[in-house]
Design an enzyme around this catalytic site. Sequence first.
Site, PDB file in Angstrom:
ATOM      1  N   SER A   8       0.856  -1.181   0.000  1.00  0.00           N
ATOM      2  CA  SER A   8       0.000   0.000   0.000  1.00  0.00           C
ATOM      3  C   SER A   8       0.894   1.233   0.000  1.00  0.00           C
ATOM      4  O   SER A   8       1.766   1.376   0.867  1.00  0.00           O
ATOM      5  CB  SER A   8      -0.908   0.011   1.227  1.00  0.00           C
ATOM      6  OG  SER A   8      -1.717   1.160   1.259  1.00  0.00           O
ATOM      7  N   LYS A  14      -1.447  -1.104  -4.209  1.00  0.00           N
ATOM      8  CA  LYS A  14      -2.583  -0.234  -3.890  1.00  0.00           C
ATOM      9  C   LYS A  14      -2.066   1.177  -3.740  1.00  0.00           C
ATOM     10  O   LYS A  14      -1.095   1.415  -3.026  1.00  0.00           O
ATOM     11  CB  LYS A  14      -3.262  -0.678  -2.588  1.00  0.00           C
ATOM     12  CG  LYS A  14      -4.395   0.252  -2.160  1.00  0.00           C
ATOM     13  CD  LYS A  14      -5.188  -0.315  -1.001  1.00  0.00           C
ATOM     14  CE  LYS A  14      -4.561  -0.048   0.335  1.00  0.00           C
ATOM     15  NZ  LYS A  14      -5.429  -0.465   1.462  1.00  0.00           N
ATOM     16  N   LYS A  62      -3.208   5.268  -2.907  1.00  0.00           N
ATOM     17  CA  LYS A  62      -4.228   6.130  -2.337  1.00  0.00           C
ATOM     18  C   LYS A  62      -4.588   7.222  -3.352  1.00  0.00           C
ATOM     19  O   LYS A  62      -3.712   7.751  -4.043  1.00  0.00           O
ATOM     20  CB  LYS A  62      -3.721   6.772  -1.053  1.00  0.00           C
ATOM     21  CG  LYS A  62      -3.370   5.778   0.054  1.00  0.00           C
ATOM     22  CD  LYS A  62      -4.603   5.162   0.679  1.00  0.00           C
ATOM     23  CE  LYS A  62      -4.241   4.282   1.858  1.00  0.00           C
ATOM     24  NZ  LYS A  62      -5.430   3.758   2.577  1.00  0.00           N
ATOM     25  N   ASP A 108      -7.426   3.228  -3.499  1.00  0.00           N
ATOM     26  CA  ASP A 108      -8.116   3.366  -2.219  1.00  0.00           C
ATOM     27  C   ASP A 108      -8.460   4.837  -1.999  1.00  0.00           C
ATOM     28  O   ASP A 108      -7.566   5.684  -1.921  1.00  0.00           O
ATOM     29  CB  ASP A 108      -7.227   2.850  -1.087  1.00  0.00           C
ATOM     30  CG  ASP A 108      -7.930   2.860   0.263  1.00  0.00           C
ATOM     31  OD1 ASP A 108      -9.124   3.200   0.315  1.00  0.00           O
ATOM     32  OD2 ASP A 108      -7.279   2.518   1.266  1.00  0.00           O
ATOM     33  N   GLU A 119     -11.424   1.015  -3.575  1.00  0.00           N
ATOM     34  CA  GLU A 119     -11.776   0.740  -2.189  1.00  0.00           C
ATOM     35  C   GLU A 119     -12.439   1.956  -1.542  1.00  0.00           C
ATOM     36  O   GLU A 119     -11.914   3.061  -1.608  1.00  0.00           O
ATOM     37  CB  GLU A 119     -10.506   0.353  -1.420  1.00  0.00           C
ATOM     38  CG  GLU A 119     -10.766  -0.108  -0.002  1.00  0.00           C
ATOM     39  CD  GLU A 119      -9.479  -0.523   0.703  1.00  0.00           C
ATOM     40  OE1 GLU A 119      -9.562  -0.905   1.877  1.00  0.00           O
ATOM     41  OE2 GLU A 119      -8.388  -0.453   0.084  1.00  0.00           O
ATOM     42  N   ASP A 138     -14.580  -1.189   2.849  1.00  0.00           N
ATOM     43  CA  ASP A 138     -13.649  -1.243   3.976  1.00  0.00           C
ATOM     44  C   ASP A 138     -14.368  -0.709   5.203  1.00  0.00           C
ATOM     45  O   ASP A 138     -14.987  -1.454   5.960  1.00  0.00           O
ATOM     46  CB  ASP A 138     -12.397  -0.429   3.626  1.00  0.00           C
ATOM     47  CG  ASP A 138     -11.372  -0.341   4.747  1.00  0.00           C
ATOM     48  OD1 ASP A 138     -11.613  -0.857   5.842  1.00  0.00           O
ATOM     49  OD2 ASP A 138     -10.306   0.278   4.529  1.00  0.00           O
ATOM     50  N   LYS A 179     -10.526  -6.268   8.071  1.00  0.00           N
ATOM     51  CA  LYS A 179      -9.524  -5.833   9.035  1.00  0.00           C
ATOM     52  C   LYS A 179      -9.977  -6.285  10.416  1.00  0.00           C
ATOM     53  O   LYS A 179     -11.091  -5.959  10.843  1.00  0.00           O
ATOM     54  CB  LYS A 179      -9.362  -4.317   9.001  1.00  0.00           C
ATOM     55  CG  LYS A 179      -8.739  -3.784   7.717  1.00  0.00           C
ATOM     56  CD  LYS A 179      -8.648  -2.265   7.742  1.00  0.00           C
ATOM     57  CE  LYS A 179      -8.013  -1.735   6.459  1.00  0.00           C
ATOM     58  NZ  LYS A 179      -8.027  -0.251   6.411  1.00  0.00           N
ATOM     59  N   GLY A 235      -4.526  -3.518   5.946  1.00  0.00           N
ATOM     60  CA  GLY A 235      -3.542  -3.172   6.965  1.00  0.00           C
ATOM     61  C   GLY A 235      -3.854  -1.847   7.628  1.00  0.00           C
ATOM     62  O   GLY A 235      -4.511  -0.980   7.061  1.00  0.00           O
TER      63      GLY A 235
END
Length: 369
Positions: A136, A162, A164, A189, A214, A239, A263, A291
């Site tokens: 990530s 991934k 952001k 994400d 996400e 999420d 998670k 995570g």
Amino acid sequence: MKLNRVVLRHLQMEQKTPFTTSFGTMTTKDFILVEAIDEDGVSGWGESVAFRAPWYTEETLKTNWHLLEDFLLPVTLQLPIDHPDELSKRYSFIRKNNMAKAAIEGAIWDLHTKKQGIPLSQALGGKKKKIEVGISIGIQKNIDDLLRIIDQYVTEGYRRVKIKIKPGWDIEVIEEVRKRFPHLPLMADANSAYTLADVNLLKRLDPYHLMMIEQPLATDDIIDHATLQALIETPICLDESITSVEDTRKAISLGSCKVINIKIGRVGGITEAVKIHDLCKAHGIPVWCGGMLEAGVGRAHNIALTTLDQFTMPGDTAASSHYWEKDIIEPEVTVQDGLITVPERPGIGYEVNRRQVDSYTVSSKTYLR
């Protein structure tokens, strides 16, 4: 199993690099490390994933400490525990506060499986000997920096990337990444940075064949996500919206997503995480383990959970060295060719380095039965 005492420690660890999302930048990780000790002196370890500020959910380190000290530890210590599964019922009088619940429940799972002499992964029904992992990457200063970092981790063998995104750091970024890495398993994400008013922008992601986007919409939403999923081709992964198996059931029923990120801290512990996994498996919904910038104890719990067979996508459980100069477990979590070898020792499978824990400890308190 009878507990003798529980120790809460506030740890502070400097990150190797800042981590930036749509809601802020982190350079230091403060968290609660939980040690549950039974009458024989055996220790089990858990880790709270709550941040210092309520960026991700309403929970924080301070609220977790309050909930543990004043509510969760008294009911955990007062009676023997036959199996960690029973704790969710014992904690049911407490609304939400899932990260606090997960922290003590995780320590009990570790302790229980050590006493049983089996790995945590085996106790959960996991079969995998190795798990696939991705990386990530937070929001960078510029696209060139992002491309350089991606290239580094692709070279190291991570199985997916991934990145952001947020308004102003989305379409152009994805386009440039796709140009450089046309076949890379890639996901975005958003951490709830968009609304349904952005549907036309989000449609523009479809040609880039992302694994998923996400949590594009509000943190507590499953209605608008269902509307959005019907309008875009890119699979939506939920999420923050998923905090329980009931949330999962409703999201699947509404068609709010095609993928779910599990998670442990967000859903209240390993027991609930397994229930969500099983429901997703029954409905053919792929899951992966997200995570929360965990230190070694939380990372070890994630590894054990990911051995379950519906975890069909690489998770966020990167190597310890990606985050820390020195982790709190031995051996540290390592990645080879995008894979982590699942430990076979009882419990979480890693030893806690007490000297390292002491070096990071800001404060601690012991609670007796």
